[in-house]
Design a protein around this motif. Structure first.
Motif, PDB file in Angstrom:
ATOM      1  N   ASP A 275       3.976  20.878  58.566  1.00 37.20           N
ATOM      2  CA  ASP A 275       5.127  20.111  59.375  1.00 37.20           C
ATOM      3  C   ASP A 275       5.219  20.807  60.839  1.00 37.20           C
ATOM      4  O   ASP A 275       5.680  21.701  60.985  1.00 37.20           O
ATOM      5  CB  ASP A 275       6.487  20.453  58.620  1.00 37.20           C
ATOM      6  N   ALA A 276       4.722  19.820  61.771  1.00 34.78           N
ATOM      7  CA  ALA A 276       4.595  20.133  63.205  1.00 34.78           C
ATOM      8  C   ALA A 276       6.004  20.422  63.753  1.00 34.78           C
ATOM      9  O   ALA A 276       6.030  20.860  65.125  1.00 34.78           O
ATOM     10  CB  ALA A 276       3.676  19.205  64.014  1.00 34.78           C
ATOM     11  N   LYS A 277       7.062  19.945  63.141  1.00 38.11           N
ATOM     12  CA  LYS A 277       8.376  20.113  63.684  1.00 38.11           C
ATOM     13  C   LYS A 277       9.416  21.263  63.265  1.00 38.11           C
ATOM     14  O   LYS A 277      10.293  21.440  63.568  1.00 38.11           O
ATOM     15  CB  LYS A 277       9.113  18.590  63.685  1.00 38.11           C
ATOM     16  N   PHE A 278       8.920  21.772  62.212  1.00 41.65           N
ATOM     17  CA  PHE A 278       9.721  22.651  61.386  1.00 41.65           C
ATOM     18  C   PHE A 278       9.605  24.085  62.310  1.00 41.65           C
ATOM     19  O   PHE A 278       8.532  24.531  62.659  1.00 41.65           O
ATOM     20  CB  PHE A 278       9.001  23.020  60.148  1.00 41.65           C
TER      21      PHE A 278
ATOM     22  N   PHE B  86       0.462  33.738  67.978  1.00 37.66           N
ATOM     23  CA  PHE B  86       0.720  32.838  69.041  1.00 37.66           C
ATOM     24  C   PHE B  86       1.907  32.134  68.245  1.00 37.66           C
ATOM     25  O   PHE B  86       1.790  31.311  67.218  1.00 37.66           O
ATOM     26  CB  PHE B  86      -0.764  31.883  68.924  1.00 37.66           C
ATOM     27  N   VAL B  87       3.067  32.461  68.798  1.00 37.28           N
ATOM     28  CA  VAL B  87       4.345  31.901  68.277  1.00 37.28           C
ATOM     29  C   VAL B  87       4.603  30.455  68.920  1.00 37.28           C
ATOM     30  O   VAL B  87       4.580  30.291  69.910  1.00 37.28           O
ATOM     31  CB  VAL B  87       5.434  33.110  68.526  1.00 37.28           C
ATOM     32  N   HIS B  88       4.642  29.442  68.068  1.00 37.66           N
ATOM     33  CA  HIS B  88       4.980  28.133  68.202  1.00 37.66           C
ATOM     34  C   HIS B  88       6.414  28.034  68.082  1.00 37.66           C
ATOM     35  O   HIS B  88       7.454  27.401  69.259  1.00 37.66           O
ATOM     36  CB  HIS B  88       4.178  27.137  67.430  1.00 37.66           C
ATOM     37  N   ARG B  89       6.959  27.895  66.725  1.00 39.54           N
ATOM     38  CA  ARG B  89       8.463  27.397  66.489  1.00 39.54           C
ATOM     39  C   ARG B  89       8.943  28.551  65.537  1.00 39.54           C
ATOM     40  O   ARG B  89       8.869  28.616  64.286  1.00 39.54           O
ATOM     41  CB  ARG B  89       8.411  26.079  65.922  1.00 39.54           C
ATOM     42  N   VAL B  90       9.609  29.829  66.224  1.00 36.11           N
ATOM     43  CA  VAL B  90      10.307  30.653  65.502  1.00 36.11           C
ATOM     44  C   VAL B  90      11.568  30.587  65.813  1.00 36.11           C
ATOM     45  O   VAL B  90      12.080  30.941  67.196  1.00 36.11           O
ATOM     46  CB  VAL B  90       9.751  32.064  65.418  1.00 36.11           C
ATOM     47  N   GLU B  91      12.971  30.658  65.053  1.00 37.15           N
ATOM     48  CA  GLU B  91      14.088  30.568  65.631  1.00 37.15           C
ATOM     49  C   GLU B  91      14.518  32.036  66.255  1.00 37.15           C
ATOM     50  O   GLU B  91      14.310  32.945  66.042  1.00 37.15           O
ATOM     51  CB  GLU B  91      15.030  30.480  64.547  1.00 37.15           C
ATOM     52  N   GLY B  92      15.131  31.239  67.865  1.00 38.11           N
ATOM     53  CA  GLY B  92      15.292  32.338  68.674  1.00 38.11           C
ATOM     54  C   GLY B  92      14.323  33.134  69.405  1.00 38.11           C
ATOM     55  O   GLY B  92      14.708  34.360  70.010  1.00 38.11           O
TER      56      GLY B  92
ATOM     57  N   GLN C 279      -9.047  22.979  64.720  1.00 34.99           N
ATOM     58  CA  GLN C 279      -8.164  22.685  63.537  1.00 34.99           C
ATOM     59  C   GLN C 279      -6.620  22.725  63.741  1.00 34.99           C
ATOM     60  O   GLN C 279      -6.041  23.497  64.441  1.00 34.99           O
ATOM     61  CB  GLN C 279      -8.204  23.751  62.504  1.00 34.99           C
ATOM     62  N   ALA C 280      -6.058  21.387  63.435  1.00 36.25           N
ATOM     63  CA  ALA C 280      -4.643  21.005  63.676  1.00 36.25           C
ATOM     64  C   ALA C 280      -3.803  22.134  62.895  1.00 36.25           C
ATOM     65  O   ALA C 280      -2.634  22.308  63.712  1.00 36.25           O
ATOM     66  CB  ALA C 280      -4.497  19.746  63.290  1.00 36.25           C
ATOM     67  N   ILE C 281      -4.111  22.790  62.056  1.00 33.34           N
ATOM     68  CA  ILE C 281      -3.094  23.500  61.388  1.00 33.34           C
ATOM     69  C   ILE C 281      -2.883  24.917  62.245  1.00 33.34           C
ATOM     70  O   ILE C 281      -1.703  25.508  62.287  1.00 33.34           O
ATOM     71  CB  ILE C 281      -3.781  24.020  59.975  1.00 33.34           C
ATOM     72  N   ALA C 282      -3.658  25.330  63.132  1.00 34.55           N
ATOM     73  CA  ALA C 282      -3.338  26.454  64.090  1.00 34.55           C
ATOM     74  C   ALA C 282      -2.387  26.068  65.101  1.00 34.55           C
ATOM     75  O   ALA C 282      -1.646  27.063  65.430  1.00 34.55           O
ATOM     76  CB  ALA C 282      -4.771  26.732  64.794  1.00 34.55           C
ATOM     77  N   GLY C 283      -2.141  24.908  65.581  1.00 29.21           N
ATOM     78  CA  GLY C 283      -1.124  24.508  66.360  1.00 29.21           C
ATOM     79  C   GLY C 283       0.061  23.900  65.723  1.00 29.21           C
ATOM     80  O   GLY C 283       1.279  24.117  66.400  1.00 29.21           O
ATOM     81  N   ASP C 284      -0.024  23.311  64.412  1.00 30.12           N
ATOM     82  CA  ASP C 284       1.203  22.705  63.800  1.00 30.12           C
ATOM     83  C   ASP C 284       1.956  23.804  63.107  1.00 30.12           C
ATOM     84  O   ASP C 284       2.990  23.325  62.396  1.00 30.12           O
ATOM     85  CB  ASP C 284       0.669  21.716  62.731  1.00 30.12           C
ATOM     86  N   SER C 285       1.365  24.886  62.854  1.00 24.23           N
ATOM     87  CA  SER C 285       2.040  25.958  62.115  1.00 24.23           C
ATOM     88  C   SER C 285       3.272  26.314  63.203  1.00 24.23           C
ATOM     89  O   SER C 285       3.469  26.219  64.101  1.00 24.23           O
ATOM     90  CB  SER C 285       1.041  27.298  61.711  1.00 24.23           C
ATOM     91  N   CYS C 286       4.032  27.329  62.107  1.00 23.37           N
ATOM     92  CA  CYS C 286       5.026  28.123  62.995  1.00 23.37           C
ATOM     93  C   CYS C 286       4.590  29.191  63.850  1.00 23.37           C
ATOM     94  O   CYS C 286       5.291  29.464  64.943  1.00 23.37           O
ATOM     95  CB  CYS C 286       6.086  28.570  62.063  1.00 23.37           C
ATOM     96  N   PHE C 287       3.631  29.774  63.581  1.00 24.76           N
ATOM     97  CA  PHE C 287       2.640  30.823  64.083  1.00 24.76           C
ATOM     98  C   PHE C 287       1.555  30.960  63.675  1.00 24.76           C
ATOM     99  O   PHE C 287       0.942  30.606  62.611  1.00 24.76           O
ATOM    100  CB  PHE C 287       3.485  32.028  64.517  1.00 24.76           C
TER     101      PHE C 287
END
Length: 547
Positions: A334-337, A373-379, A438-446
């Motif tokens: 989930d690329a928005k999570f 490579f942190v994409h979406r981690v709270e704070g 591979q999309a999973i590398a960018g769509d992951s949280c990190f």
């Protein structure tokens, strides 16, 4: 790392072979490492080895009865189970057994507790038992497809009645080479690291310890596992003897390590002929045999062990067997999570070496260090971060990576966690491209790139080439199970553009190399795929014979 004088003269040539193999099998944006030009999935090699003529012992499936929590396993506080055939069966069920079957249209494939590159499973498991109640003394091969042990060798043991147990792990390189060509040797070694982690967690859930036996000569290990018996493998794919793990009940682990298994004797009773896995191989990759021979053997780590990190804070209270059997590789994220910061810290804390599972299985100094490579981690500001896993590694990485990186200690991280911010940036696109698009590398949280201390170690001891990949796979196994414990999911990525990653990080030369990528996020399920029981017709609390 100590080396025997008789082999010292051979080391430069062997190290050159290992380093040349690694350079030859790098992927780049201009070309991939040499591999097959086409794949016929209907002709995939048999994913299960067995030995015709070896007597079989059916094993019970009892994981539903194991109440041990994941926290107890990780902290080394699980109740100690006796060494019997039932507990050995549970060890194998939770480390190498099937976890499910999957179906999509006409295709059907098995999932196992130990993950594998491409789900191809080159790793084979052998049990060496002495005075284990209900199990014949000698060597056994585990067949995960039907959860049985095949007794390859009956051996008269010493007069002592003390039960002892070892697991020997081997690789069938062709299982990976069939799909991945020359790079397959790397993937086999990564899979071994995952397998070591799987054994360590399963043993810990039983109140046991699993420890890699270091310093064991490769030829002796092959003899212990029966892999040097050319007539038993005539005309079929060979197996490489890789590693031996000593399995010890935790209440006995504080004493002296158990002696090595008994050596082959003249009155040994051997049975069984290995099956052929691929009757019509289309390609040959001789470089794999060359690097295998050059890196065979073992060694002891002469470096001082790092001071242990403090015990982990609050691992998951979920049942260990449920997490282990529920582990899956995510196919999409989930690329928005956005994941919780506390969960992120828990995952990273689990990667630090300490005197607890699974790191107690690893008697070596940590040589791999995650770059995140942190994409979406709270704070947490998106960007590139580093987690040096030893005190010396921080200064070493500072010298190896780009001089302009910030190296700011992350203020919100726990004091025990050496987490540094290197560069605030949106890295989703670059890590996706670097991970073979591979999309999973960018769509992951990190995403993680595991950077290894490399060429100097291999020049000293070529066997280190295997060991560094094992450490990478072990880190991956921790991330898999910790992601499950956090309600998330992970995926290992063995395909990446080596030099692109190095250029991104500023790594020059071969003193450091990235060996493995990994991603963590919230998975998206594919409802078209059907999940079926691992062992149809049997429940996971059954102790009877196979149907």
């Amino acid at each position: 790392m100590s080396v025997s004088p008789s082999s010292a003269a051979e080391l430069p040539a062997a190290a050159d072979i290992a380093l040349a193999y690694h350079a030859r099998t790098r992927h780049s944006l201009k070309r991939y490492a040499a591999g097959p030009e086409t794949l016929d999935w209907d002709a995939q090699p048999n994913p299960f080895r067995d030995f015709a003529g070896s007597p079989r012992t059916a094993l019970p499936l009892t994981s539903d009865r194991l109440a041990t929590s994941f926290a107890e396993a990780c902290n080394g506080t699980a109740p100690v189970q006796p060494l019997t055939i039932d507990s050995v069966a549970l060890l194998l069920e939770l480390s190498f057994g099937l976890s499910a079957w999957k179906e999509f249209g006409p295709d059907r494939w098995a999932l196992r507790c130990n993950p594998s590159s491409g789900n191809l499973h080159p790793t084979e498991a052998y049990v060496i038992a002495e005075h284990v109640s209900g199990l014949g003394d000698g060597l056994h091969h585990y067949v995960s497809r039907v959860h049985v042990l095949e007794q390859r060798c009956r051996r008269a043991m010493a007069s002592t009645n003390e039960p002892r147990l070892w697991l020997g792990l081997s690789s069938i390189h062709w299982r990976e080479a069939w799909k991945y060509g020359e790079r397959a040797f790397r993937y086999c070694q990564l899979d071994l690291g995952h397998a070591i982690g799987a054994v360590s967690y399963a043993a810990a859930a039983l109140g046991w310890t699993a420890r890699v036996v270091d310093g064991l000569d490769g030829s002796r290990l092959a003899a212990l596992m029966g892999l040097d018996r050319a007539s038993d493998f005539a005309g079929v794919e060979a197996e490489d003897a890789d590693v031996l793990l000593a399995i010890t009940p935790r209440d006995a682990a504080a004493g002296a390590p158990p002696p090595l298994p008994s050596a082959a004797a003249i009155d040994d009773d051997w049975t069984g002929q290995a099956n052929r896995l691929d009757r019509h191989p289309l390609y040959r990759w001789p470089v794999i045999a060359e690097v295998s021979a050059a890196t065979r053997g073992g060694g002891r780590d002469a470096a001082a062990a790092p001071p242990p990190h403090p015990p982990r804070a609050s691992p998951s209270p979920a049942r260990a067997a449920e997490l282990i059997l529920g582990r899956r590789s995510a196919q999409r994220f989930d690329a928005k999570f956005t994941m919780a910061l506390a969960a992120f810290h828990q995952l990273l804390d689990a990667l630090l070496p300490r005197a607890a599972p699974p790191w107690e299985a690893w008697p070596f100094t940590p040589r791999l260090h995650p770059l995140l490579f942190v994409h979406r981690v709270e704070g947490l500001t998106p960007g590139l971060y580093a987690l040096p896993r030893s005190g010396e590694a921080q200064s070493d990485l500072r010298r190896a990576l780009r001089a302009e990186f910030d190296w700011q200690r992350v203020a919100r991280a726990p004091d025990r966690l050496p987490l540094f911010q290197l560069l605030p940036t949106d890295s989703r696109g670059v890590i996706r491209t670097a991970s073979c698009h591979q999309a999973i590398a960018g769509d992951s949280c990190f995403a993680v790139a595991m950077l290894a201390e490399f060429a100097p170690l291999i020049r000293e001891t070529p066997w280190r080439y295997r060991q560094l990949h094992w450490e990478a796979g072990l880190i991956g196994q921790v991330l898999y199970l910790e992601a499950e414990a956090a309600g998330l999911r992970g995926t290992g990525i063995g395909c990446f553009f080596d030099e692109s990653v190095h250029e991104m990080l500023g790594v020059a030369g071969t003193d450091h190399q990235t060996l493995y990528h990994f991603t963590v996020g919230r998975p998206l399920a594919d409802d078209r795929i059907t999940t079926l029981p691992a062992y149809p017709g049997r429940t996971r609390n059954e102790s009877g014979a196979l149907p």
